[in-house]
Design an enzyme around this catalytic site. Structure first.
Site, mmCIF file in Angstrom:
data_model
loop_
_atom_site.group_PDB
_atom_site.id
_atom_site.type_symbol
_atom_site.label_atom_id
_atom_site.label_comp_id
_atom_site.label_asym_id
_atom_site.label_seq_id
_atom_site.Cartn_x
_atom_site.Cartn_y
_atom_site.Cartn_z
ATOM 1 N N ALA A 139 0.837 -1.198 0.000
ATOM 2 C CA ALA A 139 0.000 0.000 0.000
ATOM 3 C C ALA A 139 0.873 1.250 0.000
ATOM 4 C CB ALA A 139 -0.924 0.015 1.222
ATOM 5 N N CYS A 140 0.489 2.198 -0.823
ATOM 6 C CA CYS A 140 1.157 3.498 -0.838
ATOM 7 C C CYS A 140 0.104 4.578 -0.974
ATOM 8 C CB CYS A 140 2.207 3.592 -1.939
ATOM 9 S SG CYS A 140 1.536 3.648 -3.615
ATOM 10 N N ASP A 141 0.543 5.800 -1.136
ATOM 11 C CA ASP A 141 -0.374 6.927 -1.156
ATOM 12 C C ASP A 141 -1.422 6.794 -2.246
ATOM 13 O OD1 ASP A 141 -1.109 9.201 0.124
ATOM 14 O OD2 ASP A 141 0.175 10.545 -1.021
#
Length: 535
Positions: A443-445
């Site tokens: 998960a990232c921005d």
């Protein structure tokens, strides 16, 4: 399954700012393909485009063009003469399609499909009630409308007689949507129009007075703090699109997306860095400059915080060159790859844009080289110099939070300092408790760039290890639904990921491309497969 220490107020505030910024960019990022499509149509078919076409671009006298297969509207010349003009694709897309997509996405983020529908209905009010593209209006009205519907539904949740649920749901959202559309038309549209005009006036004033390069003082440090998507797509993109409609291009698309500052920093590490940082910098250049994943150079700056001066200097140089040459892009360059930048560059701006990238890279390289050379002897004497995990430790201290680990799973350079034996013990304990790992999420921005890169790396490692039955995917933090067994994030983003998926185990990494924790995750999965075979 995770360990958490008290967070200082300032760190909590930063997480809240990141979360708000992610929400703003989360409404735009999934729709970037639509922005690119609109940008390409604009670049080709408007009057100043590569292949001007009055029917598609929406200009010229429809009677003179003579094709009657497209809708027309009345236009007026400077002397007051009216004539039929084709509507084209450019205008309707920027007026209706893009704001409605943003509103629908924002509504879905708040209240799923029903939220998306009512957000779209209400946003039509703010679109029709204004004379400018309502991107900011859509980002305001969409989520608020979905939130109001969610609260309204909660008033009679579980109280409706069986068989009347659909009737109540449809009419409640329909009535509320109509009221919100009217309120947006008369109340919100004028306010947002005035706000947009004010912001545009401020930008024009900064450009006219040669002060726009000062924006890099805020933009470049903001990027390092993982506010890059919020800055670019939450603020600059809506303003930039409005400028494109008026001028055919916008410099605002280049304020954050210019790959030059990051390229200069990574080049300096390539020549003057030490240890792992020096060895990994050339590969990072390919990912950052060609792939457009700017997050790859953030740990290098965090390793030596003084390098933020290089990022600021490079950013200011790039903006100054673009201002001097009056350059601009047709649409957002996302990701910030040199290829995306050049594809979206206006036909009259190639020289300035290319020079801005070169100038930004050169200035950031020179400043970075001075900083790295000044500390080179000390770094060579320090056996841990060049280890990117040192930057992660500093980031962790700045966060006020210890590492979230996979039952004690730690990699090189973690602040927790757990030994291999302790990690194995914690891992075995987790498996003994019956916890199985089959769904791993990076998960990232935005859920596109760095997380996709990390997922690909781990997926290949798992495949080479011959492990089956494990899925590795990537998504944005905002889309975590709590079903993942294991969530892997950059350390700066772990706090937010924990809030979205509290029942998952969380692993923090400092570098999505090459983290020692990936090998430990693979070992964990192999142990899991072995124990499963023995049972």
């Amino acid at each position: 399954m995770t360990t958490t220490s008290a967070r200082p107020t300032r760190t909590g505030a930063r997480v809240h700012v990141q979360r708000f910024g992610t929400f703003l960019s989360g409404m735009v990022m999934p729709n970037i393909a639509a922005f690119i499509a609109w940008g390409l149509i604009t670049a080709f078919f408007i009057a100043t485009g590569w292949l001007p076409n009055g029917i598609l671009g929406g200009f010229g006298n429809a009677d003179q063009i003579g094709w009657t297969g497209a809708a027309t509207t009345l236009a007026q010349t400077a002397d007051g003469t009216t004539f039929p003009q084709y509507v084209g694709l450019v205008g309707p897309m920027i007026t209706y399609l893009l704001p409605l997509l943003i509103a629908n996405t924002g509504g879905r983020m708040v209240y799923d499909t029903r939220g998306g529908v009512i957000a779209t209905i209400a946003t039509m009010g703010v679109i029709v009630g204004s004379t400018i593209p309502m991107f900011i209006g859509a980002m305001i009205v969409g989520p608020i409308s979905a939130w109001l519907l969610k609260k309204l539904d909660s008033l009679w949740a579980g109280k409706i007689r069986p068989g009347f649920e659909m009737l109540v749901d449809n009419f409640s959202s329909g009535i509320l949507g109509a009221l919100l559309a009217l309120g947006a038309f008369f109340g919100i549209a004028p306010v947002v129009t005035a706000l947009s005009s004010f912001l545009e006036t401020v930008v024009d004033w900064l450009i006219a007075n040669g002060l726009l390069p000062l924006a890099s003082i805020f933009i470049e440090p903001g990027k390092i703090l993982f506010l890059n998507n919020a800055i670019n797509h939450g603020v600059l993109t809506p303003l930039g699109v409005q400028q494109v409609e008026e001028n055919g291009k916008s410099l605002l698309f280049l304020l954050e997306a210019n790959p030059g500052p990051g390229l200069g920093i990574l080049l300096a590490f390539t020549f003057f860095g030490v240890g792992i940082a020096k060895a990994s910098a050339p590969g990072a250049i390919i990912i950052q400059f060609l792939g457009g994943i700017h997050e790859i150079y953030f740990p290098y700056v965090l390793m030596k915080p003084m390098l933020v001066l290089a990022a600021i200097g490079g950013g200011m140089t790039g903006v100054a060159i673009n201002v001097a040459f009056q350059t601009g892009l047709r649409a957002p360059a996302s990701p910030g790859s040199i290829f995306a930048v050049l594809i979206q560059t206006a036909p009259d701006s190639y020289v300035g844009v290319i020079l801005s990238v070169i100038g930004a890279a050169l200035v950031s390289f020179l400043i970075s080289a001075v900083i790295l050379r000044a500390s080179r002897k000390r770094d060579l004497a320090n056996e841990n110099a060049g280890d990117l995990s040192a930057a992660v430790a500093a980031t962790e201290a700045n966060k006020g939070k210890s590492s979230s680990v996979l039952g004690g799973l730690t990699g090189a350079g973690t602040a927790a300092g757990v030994t291999d034996a302790a990690a194995r013990g914690a891992t075995d304990g987790a498996l003994a408790d019956g916890r199985r790992f089959s769904d791993i999420v990076f998960a990232c921005d935005a859920g596109m760039g760095s997380s996709a890169m990390g997922a690909s790396v781990l997926r290949n490692k798992i495949k080479k290890a011959g492990i089956e039955g494990v899925t590795v995917t990537n998504k944005s933090i905002a889309n975590l639904d709590g079903t993942a067994d294991l969530v892997i994030t950059h350390r700066d983003l772990t706090a937010r990921a924990e809030g979205m998926s509290p029942n998952s185990l969380h692993v923090s990494v400092e570098n999505f491309m090459n983290s020692p924790k990936y090998d430990e995750v693979v070992q964990l999965l192999q142990n899991q497969a072995t124990e499963g075979a023995d049972r």
